[in-house]
Design an enzyme around this catalytic site. Structure first.
Site, PDB file in Angstrom:
ATOM      1  CD  GLU A  34      -7.001  -5.215   4.121  1.00  0.00           C
ATOM      2  OE1 GLU A  34      -6.451  -6.006   4.885  1.00  0.00           O
ATOM      3  OE2 GLU A  34      -6.721  -5.146   2.910  1.00  0.00           O
ATOM      4  CG  ASP A  87      -1.574  -1.187   1.620  1.00  0.00           C
ATOM      5  OD1 ASP A  87      -1.558  -2.134   0.832  1.00  0.00           O
ATOM      6  OD2 ASP A  87      -2.149  -1.218   2.731  1.00  0.00           O
TER       7      ASP A  87
END
Ligand code: FRU
Length: 495
Positions: A198, A22
């Site tokens: 998430e 990420d």
């Protein structure tokens, strides 16, 4: 890092070596320098031992790799995803002598807990010290992560969105000082569920044709996306400082490919300006086994920087429009192809483009409003192996677009889905219709943006031999329909 590998993207960010996932902590500083941190395992080409890697850029294409910014406090801990802010007014008390202090807010993951913690930087985001009072937020939960903090001017407060991942709930918290947080609301079981929520993002964003900005809440889900693994959905809506209210009950996805996850918006861009985002161009179903690991010693890249705003689209309603951020920093001045045709074909080698990366744009105009027929396809092919990556547009019976990576041979995995498609209506005008696609192909990533970014797709692919020709073919089009095809070489940002 060695960025010369045959699969290494040349206008996208990828880590110097080893495993990245990420984007984290993205902010733009007062001098206009963009900071990108990222989930980084500097000791392996698979996930684990997570740190925050760091890179900076002036134009979002040329990145300078910086030293790792945040290290785990001990062997049992990882630094998971999170965000960063500039504490101009020293609300935290960390910065008595400056107005450019940076605070990173992230998750500390241990085998039994996930808690939110702070690190602060007095040198503009290059080196960080961890706050001795950590953690600042815990919930006796091992599934509580990915804080994204923004400033809400009307109440002069910090707002955090953070995921109770397996409760499929986004928690909203507020704070005056980043150290003490009050729980103010929850956003739970909206849209697509999957197994976990998430990497939430809350961002103020312009709405075309309206002076008041709106908000977008983005929620990534993994695993359990409808096309498998990880995907990001978003909700247009309003926010009053404590509660987010979506405009309607719809589930909207930000990308119809399979390789666009955990996107983040830069902190520090005013809410009345188009927001800029980056996402991870992979999918947890296969990110840790793609061939760039054994072949070149790195895994995963970031998407193109994207400019985002909301637009009201016929029937669909609010749509997040995402288009590439100004590519001029890396675009060749002269076109490889710039051609206008009706039914026809053009086939051009781009083996002379040393980056192997292209920008392409195909505009179809003068489409009649009734009895529409025809297709327009484009194929990237390897002259050596014959492998190909295909995409195409069917004007009728539906206005639909597909991408097919099934004839690219360098990676075989049951979850590495071949084909993606979307419906993408024409743009209406008084007497005719039009349609367009633009995109970038960059060695192992294809990104397409339809009708100015009303829909987009990110698709990774791993050829055995470099793709080096592009063929654009239109057939069966109604008389008078024009296809304008332009292709430009891109200059490597890493050479
Ligand atoms: C999303 C994610 C986050 C977590 C990070 C760990 O891809 O699972 O929820 O913080 O990756 O690397």
């Amino acid at each position: 890092g060695n960025y010369s590998g045959a699969l290494r993207p040349q206008v996208h960010f990828s880590p110097p070596k080893d495993f990245m996932n990420d984007p984290n902590g993205m902010f733009v500083d007062a001098n206009g320098t963009y900071h990108l941190y990222y989930q980084y395992n500097p000791t392996s080409t698979t996930a684990g031992n997570q740190h925050w890697g760091h890179a900076t850029s002036q134009d979002l294409y040329h990145w300078i790799n910086q030293p790792i910014a945040i290290f785990p406090p001990n062997e049992n801990s990882n630094i998971y995803s999170g965000s960063a802010i500039v504490d101009v007014n020293n609300t935290s008390g960390f910065f008595p002598h400056q107005n450019n202090g940076v605070v990173a807010i992230y998750t500390i993951n241990t085998p039994t807990s996930q808690t939110q913690a702070l690190s602060y930087s007095t040198d503009g985001g290059y080196t960080f010290q961890s706050y001795p009072g950590n953690p600042v937020l815990s919930d006796n939960s091992s599934q509580f992560r990915d804080p994204k903090v923004s400033w809400y001017a009307p109440t002069q407060q910090w707002v955090m969105v953070v995921s109770y991942a397996q409760a499929l709930t986004i928690g909203f918290f507020t704070s005056d000082n980043l150290k003490e947080w009050q729980h103010v609301s929850n956003f739970s079981h909206h849209g697509l569920l999957g197994d976990q929520y998430e990497c939430p993002n809350l961002v103020e964003i312009p709405m075309e044709g309206q002076t008041e900005p709106m908000y977008v809440l983005a929620v990534s889900i993994n695993p359990g996306a409808p096309i498998g693994g990880s995907i990001t959905q978003y909700f247009p809506g309003s926010f009053n400082g404590t509660v987010f209210t979506p405009v309607d009950g719809a589930a909207r996805i930000s990308d119809f490919g399979k390789d666009n996850y955990a996107g983040q918006f830069f902190y520090g861009i005013p809410g009345d300006q188009n927001q800029i985002s980056l996402a991870w161009t992979s999918n947890w179903q296969y990110s840790q086994v793609v061939p760039t690991g054994p072949l070149e010693g790195w895994r995963s890249s970031m998407s193109l920087p994207r400019v985002n705003y909301l637009k009201n689209i016929t029937r669909v309603g609010y749509d997040l429009v995402s288009a590439p951020y100004d590519l001029s920093a890396v675009t060749d001045a002269t076109a490889l192809i710039d051609k206008s045709m009706g039914n026809g074909s053009v086939d051009v080698s781009y083996s002379t483009v040393s980056s192997g990366a292209l920008y392409f744009q195909i505009n179809i105009t003068n489409i009649p409003v009734v009895n529409i027929t025809g297709t327009a396809n484009f194929t990237f092919r390897s002259s050596r192996s014959g492998e190909s990556l295909r995409a195409g547009y069917f004007l009728a019976p539906d206005s639909a677009f597909f991408i097919d990576r099934g004839n690219v041979k360098g990676f075989d995995n049951p979850f590495f889905t071949d084909k993606f498609s979307t419906s993408c209506p024409y743009n209406p005008s008084a007497s005719s219709l039009s349609w367009s696609v633009e995109g970038v192909i960059d060695r192992s990533i294809l990104e397409v943006f339809i009708n100015g970014g009303e829909s987009s797709a990110t698709v990774s692919f791993f050829p055995e031999q470099a793709l080096d020709t592009i063929e654009i073919t239109s057939s069966g089009l109604n008389p008078g329909v024009r296809v304008n095809a332009a292709v430009y070489g891109l200059n490597s940002a890493w050479a």
